[in-house]
Design an enzyme around this catalytic site. Sequence first.
Site, PDB file in Angstrom:
ATOM      1  N   ASP A  87      24.250  94.914  41.688  1.00  0.00           N
ATOM      2  CA  ASP A  87      24.025  93.776  42.583  1.00  0.00           C
ATOM      3  C   ASP A  87      23.514  92.512  41.874  1.00  0.00           C
ATOM      4  OD1 ASP A  87      23.634  92.378  45.015  1.00  0.00           O
ATOM      5  OD2 ASP A  87      21.516  92.898  44.918  1.00  0.00           O
ATOM      6  N   CYS A  98      31.945  95.876  62.356  1.00  0.00           N
ATOM      7  CA  CYS A  98      33.181  96.164  61.614  1.00  0.00           C
ATOM      8  C   CYS A  98      33.759  97.517  62.050  1.00  0.00           C
ATOM      9  CB  CYS A  98      32.911  96.184  60.110  1.00  0.00           C
ATOM     10  SG  CYS A  98      34.408  96.500  59.160  1.00  0.00           S
TER      11      CYS A  98
HETATM   12  S1  SF4 Z   1      35.069  93.156  61.020  1.00  0.00           S
HETATM   13 FE1  SF4 Z   1      37.306  93.159  60.833  1.00  0.00          FE
HETATM   14  S2  SF4 Z   1      37.790  91.295  59.648  1.00  0.00           S
HETATM   15 FE2  SF4 Z   1      35.607  91.715  59.379  1.00  0.00          FE
HETATM   16  S3  SF4 Z   1      35.493  92.896  57.484  1.00  0.00           S
HETATM   17 FE3  SF4 Z   1      35.591  94.385  59.190  1.00  0.00          FE
HETATM   18  S4  SF4 Z   1      37.795  94.824  59.418  1.00  0.00           S
HETATM   19 FE4  SF4 Z   1      37.629  92.975  58.162  1.00  0.00          FE
END
Ligand code: SF4
Length: 337
Positions: A124, A238
């Site tokens: 990191d 996500c």
């Molecule tokens: S929320 Fe959707 S656009 Fe954002 S990183 Fe995850 S998969 Fe990709």
Amino acid sequence: MRELERIATTAGFDAVGVAPAVGAPHGEAFHAWLSEGCHASMGWLARDPERRCDPKRILPGARSVIALAMNYFVPDSDLPGDGARGRIARYARGRDYHNLIPKRLKRFDLALQSEGGQQRCFVDSGPLLERDFAVLAGIAWHGKSTLALHPRLGTWFLLAAVITTLELEAGTPMAAHCGKCTRCIAACPTGAIVAPHKVDARRCLSYWTIEHKGALPEWIRPLLGDRIFGCDTCLDVCPWNRFAEASREASFFARPASQWLLRDYLALGEAEFRALFEGSPIRRAGRQGFLRNVCTALGNVGDSADLAALEKCRSDADPVVVEHAGWAITQIRVRTP
Ligand code: SF4
Ligand code: SF4
């Protein structure tokens, strides 16, 4: 590769791959991001950017980059609803990975030394665009949130890299799988993901709650909500995180210190703050930054039961804490007349 996988597994890593030691594919975009000032006050990011983009500048004669991922996902714990608690980014609820991962990387260094290699290891904070090499190595893709994504781990992993002078067989770069999804962009409470694959730190709550020193500007305070260290919103939404499994690493599990009532943190003096967060990433914010965040969160989610602790902070020796306590008291009084 099999030997690398064996070392990675015994060292607690969840994915490993090899990239060639070439220039980082996002080098140009990184330079543009810096020249727009998107790194806010994080001046160290702008220090020698050429070096960050080229493993050969870090280790002359570098031929390969070993990219590693360690799962840090821990499920939320159920806590009694006896008052306002703050939200701490998942990676920071347990022990600091900067203490853990370098020791594990040493195993790669020793194994590769015995093959005649010279190595430099990073986690990191290293001077390398690690994400680019994780993509080239085939262990992740570059998400629109700018985070690296792994098909099984989602976004809940830490990246590390070992640059070596040995020529190792490189993997196949991973194609992106975000597709038409834009959930992270839509969910970001501050609009910090200004375009796919581009976060402006000047709007990002992770920056404001961890890296920024001094008072928070008034416009950002309501946007913190109950966050007191970091922000996981673009990770929480996500869809790839629905497959996430708990980390094998006990160090990442939440310590009791990360689960206190918000108002109880306000009683911490300098020495108590340091003792409570010994070995935790939260020490990075310092007492001033952490109590500033706690006051701000109380201003957003606290109630009249928190006023006495905030009033005490008005005579704190630190003017930033005093000012944020005053702001929080005003917010609570406006909300609960
Ligand atoms: S929320 Fe959707 S656009 Fe954002 S990183 Fe995850 S998969 Fe990709
Ligand atoms: S960490 Fe929070 S503020 Fe920063 S880009 Fe992600 S959702 Fe936005």
